[in-house]
Design an enzyme around this catalytic site. Sequence first.
Site, PDB file in Angstrom:
ATOM      1  CG  ASP A 312      -1.648   1.148   1.333  1.00 15.35           C
ATOM      2  OD1 ASP A 312      -2.351   1.465   0.301  1.00 15.35           O
ATOM      3  OD2 ASP A 312      -2.001   1.917   2.427  1.00 15.35           O
ATOM      4  CG  ASP A 547      -1.459   2.551   6.167  1.00 19.39           C
ATOM      5  OD1 ASP A 547      -2.385   2.395   5.199  1.00 19.39           O
ATOM      6  OD2 ASP A 547      -1.198   3.622   6.112  1.00 19.39           O
ATOM      7  CG  ASP A 551      -4.442  -1.471   3.380  1.00 16.53           C
ATOM      8  OD1 ASP A 551      -4.628  -1.545   1.980  1.00 16.53           O
ATOM      9  OD2 ASP A 551      -4.049  -0.429   3.933  1.00 16.53           O
TER      10      ASP A 551
END
Length: 808
Positions: A312, A547, A551
């Site tokens: 990410d 984070d 996700d």
Amino acid sequence: MNPSQCQTHTGLTADEVEKLVAEGNVNGDTNIKTKSVGQIIRTNLLTFFNIMFLALAVLLSFFLDLGEDGRFGIEDLSNYGFLGVVFVNLMIGITQELLAKRTIDRLSLLSAPKVTVLRDGQYKDILLKDIVLGDYVALSAGRQICADSEVIEGHIEVNESLITGESEAVDKEPGAELLSGSFVVSGNALSKVIRIGKENYAAKIASGAKYIKPINSEIYKSLSRFIKLMAFVILPLGIALFSVKHFGHGNSLPEAVRTVVGTVLGMIPSGLMLLSSAVFCLSVIRLGRHKTLAKDLYCAEALARVDVLCLDKTGTITEGSMKVMSVRPVTIGIAEFDRILKNMMTAIGDDNPTANAVKEYTAGVRADADAETVVPFSSQRKWSAAVFGGTGYALGAAETIFKKLPVKIMNEIREESDKGNRVLVLAGFKGEIKNNKLPGNPRLLGTVIISDKIRKEAPDTLAFFAREGVDIRILSGDNPVTVKSIASRAGLAGAENYVDATTLINDEMITEAAEKYKVFGRVTPDQKLKIVKALKAKGHTVGMTGDGVNDVLALREADCSIAIAAGSDAAKNVSQLVLQDSNFASMPKIVSEGRRSINNLERSAALFLVKTGYNFLFALIFMILKSELPFEPKHLTLISIVTIGIPSYVLALEANHDIIKGKFFNKVIKNAFPASLTVAASIAAITLASRFFPTILSREQISTMCTIVTALLGFCYIAKISYPFNFLRIALLLSMISIFIAAFFADFSFLDLTKFFGLTRDFPKEMLFILVPVCVLSIPLFWLFYYVMKKLEKVSLLDRALVKLKIN
């Protein structure tokens, strides 16, 4: 927002709250319940092998050779050494599952443990679980939105990046909906709770992630499959062997029971699972020294095997903050330009990534003016402004401040935007700001170029994975052009190969794109999950870093999931690894730790399977040979100590960072089988040769010869896997030989080791006539079998056999 700001609402009354709680309209604990402690203990205790070990121990107790006095002595304890391994394995299994239960039970999508609500006209802090439907919640900068709500009063800007992946703050006016899991960037507001518990948006996302994820380890799975296979083989083979020895060959009942139990115990690689658990436990401790929290024993192995790593952007490649790349004054000097920016930031007091970047840039400049009027930044207006002594300044997006700009400036803005940078214009104007609108004819003073701040360790880490053959995918909710630019700046090869995920309208397109593209922008949480699934379906071992709440599902699906400590609680709780210092540079260290564990276990595991192999061959050979089996449990206790137990743990803890190659179990079997075959052939030779001296050599002397030859070949195997030698390996080998020799000569006042292990010091010449030639010939035979195995590797016969057995 406090009571003085809220004049029109008093919130729910105590009676209304009590009624709502009684009706079940309370947030409550949405965590999925896991197995109870009792269930965990039962499932670990009542396993096939534990029951078998207990049954064999009970059976053995009826047929021990108790000597002339008929009492149980200290020498008889050597037959029960296997129970110690059972106990330790049981404790490790229970402890690990309890840790998994604790991790899942504590899963929470929200980092704020309390929330401020308005009840009976007063503000009070309550626990998250005590929020009721219709509660009025006070929100201010930095507060997390703990339940889906609707803005009633005030104005706030909300960052929904942990939910949607979008890093831009969203303006929320009265009537706007607020999603749980997002947080307030600026402003104050009063909101009304519209959904609670499992109906919350964040709870729905997490519901698919809240389950106990099975251990995802090739080593664990291979060992488990092998042990299950042995479970189906050992019992019928043991019964058949006992029947042949007692009823067919006429062995006495006690002798047949003791020797068959010894052979059966030798076939069970019980310490192997204990060794793997111990090695990975130490791996977890070492990772802790690198400020990495491992919540799964085998997660370092998983990352070491990963061939595709999904990252990410925010929090992994970037720090989640912005940085001023450059300023370009147009009509004023650089000093005046910086002074104006400093005065604006000081007066307006915005707390968002863009404002913080400008504050950082002007940190060394002194503010020298007080503002008469300020207008904070709004994502709807896309500008902020302040007026000083009749002169105003505005900072924001060019298209919202100017109707038209010179072609040169527009080209510069377009060029920087294509690089993924954000361009702000600084404008000066005369007049007042009315109704949050700027007066006409602003004057361009210059531009400010801002970009995401790349983590300083990101380029080196990406380069490390590139060298190791790990393919990288960037999954972000941001604009794909921006993500592509940031990935390029971080040094990602192939970053120009990007796609806008909004164009991927079905699963087939996502599956194709997962292999084709390196960078994905505008990715939704569901698409992240599908990309991970698509890569796994293609045979990849997938790692995922993240984070935010967006996700969570992808992290849960990945073979290895990594979160950073600065991220959301949701990401941290579902991940196997948490980088506690949010340092991406820890990733190579985790890979190295995984390699140490895997490579050392491949070497040490073969020590256990050598014993399993030759005991399995004994069962087959001695069903044909009309002779007593060579070992009782006490003989195998000594052999296991000096050729398996101590060496396996010492060798398993060495540094080893070699690249992992091949399948774990294939390599272990190839290493173990020739040694097992050599031991079996040598023991068969001793047994056959002993028939020439049936009245001279006792049962005890034959077992002693077998023990010596088996230990000798065990030492040969330790020497083989210890090459190239170093001080530790030489010292280990010499120490084990010394301990074995001591078993024949150490005679303590309270214990005779020779008798304890069922051996003899009486070596007649007939015994030496057999022992010496077998020892001399077994060593070249040992190396011959390994030479043949190396030749067989080229035709992959063993690999195909293991695939058919579904072990690897």
